[in-house]
Design an enzyme around this catalytic site. Structure first.
Site, PDB file in Angstrom:
ATOM      1  N   TYR A   8      62.444   6.233  46.218  1.00 41.62           N
ATOM      2  CA  TYR A   8      61.162   5.550  46.341  1.00 41.62           C
ATOM      3  C   TYR A   8      60.882   5.165  47.786  1.00 41.62           C
ATOM      4  CZ  TYR A   8      60.647   5.542  41.307  1.00 41.62           C
ATOM      5  OH  TYR A   8      60.494   5.956  40.008  1.00 41.62           O
TER       6      TYR A   8
ATOM      7  N   HIS B 137      49.159   5.869  48.824  1.00 44.86           N
ATOM      8  CA  HIS B 137      50.455   5.670  49.456  1.00 44.86           C
ATOM      9  C   HIS B 137      51.251   6.968  49.546  1.00 44.86           C
ATOM     10  CE1 HIS B 137      52.751   2.646  51.312  1.00 44.86           C
ATOM     11  NE2 HIS B 137      53.566   2.326  50.335  1.00 44.86           N
TER      12      HIS B 137
ATOM     13  N   TYR C 275      52.636   9.076  40.739  1.00 41.43           N
ATOM     14  CA  TYR C 275      52.214   8.718  42.098  1.00 41.43           C
ATOM     15  C   TYR C 275      51.412   9.816  42.778  1.00 41.43           C
ATOM     16  CZ  TYR C 275      55.440   4.793  41.661  1.00 41.43           C
ATOM     17  OH  TYR C 275      56.082   3.642  41.239  1.00 41.43           O
TER      18      TYR C 275
END
Length: 197
Positions: free
Chosen positions: A65, A21, A16
């Protein structure tokens, strides 16, 4: 005693890193790096103690998360003897144009699951949020879920890197002079060149 805690929202894991995001993670990582500090693991968060001027700022990233980024936040505040009014949540914002910034408070999460998770930890209180524009929604040529998890291009990332001194200056205004001064600076477009401190 910590003056403030800045919680950068994002997803854990190398896959990620560099995604839209994870702008919240990018910011606290970049700020810690600029101060020569590193993160240590606690129960639910990775944390780093940094100083901006004479003010101590705890930088935090959740170990969970995005949709559980608020989990354990009250324990984090208590462990650093920090009141909720001195919590700053830093996150990506789809409703803002690319690289625009806005410091605000309120219960409207605009569908951001990480923000929803944080807001759910408080009944009548809404923490300050530094919102970082990640892109323009009407330019999507893919699903929203794919867009927010896409990686910034090198040129896009360079724009955010160039904004880092401005963002750090805005945070220092918040710590030393309060939210009104910080909003007056961070909510302008374009951001003015920060003075030498």
């Amino acid at each position: 005693m910590a003056n403030w805690i800045a919680l950068g929202l994002g997803n854990p894991g190398e896959s990620y890193i560099g995604t839209r995001h994870n702008l919240g993670h990018w910011f606290v990582d970049a700020l810690a790096d600029s101060c020569g500090e590193s993160f240590i693991s606690t129960r639910d968060f990775l944390v780093s103690k940094s100083y901006l001027g004479k003010s101590q700022l705890i930088l935090a990233k959740s170990s969970f998360y995005m949709n559980q980024n608020g989990k354990g936040i009250n324990n984090l505040l208590e462990s650093f003897k920090c009141c909720p009014s001195r919590l700053l949540v830093v996150h990506d914002e789809l409703t803002l144009p690319f690289a625009r910034t806005k410091l605000s408070a309120g219960k409207n999460s605009a569908g951001h699951k990480g923000v929803e998770s944080v807001l759910a930890q408080f009944t009548t209180f809404s923490p300050l949020r530094l919102r970082l524009g990640m892109g323009v929604a009407n330019q999507l040529d893919c699903k929203l879920s794919e867009f927010v998890l896409s990686v910034f291009s090198a040129s896009e990332l360079s724009v955010f890197k160039s904004l880092l001194p401005n963002l750090i200056y805005g945070i220092r205004l918040l710590l030393e002079h309060g939210s009104d001064r910080a909003m007056n600076y961070l909510n302008r477009h374009p951001l003015s060149q920060p003075p030498l401190l």
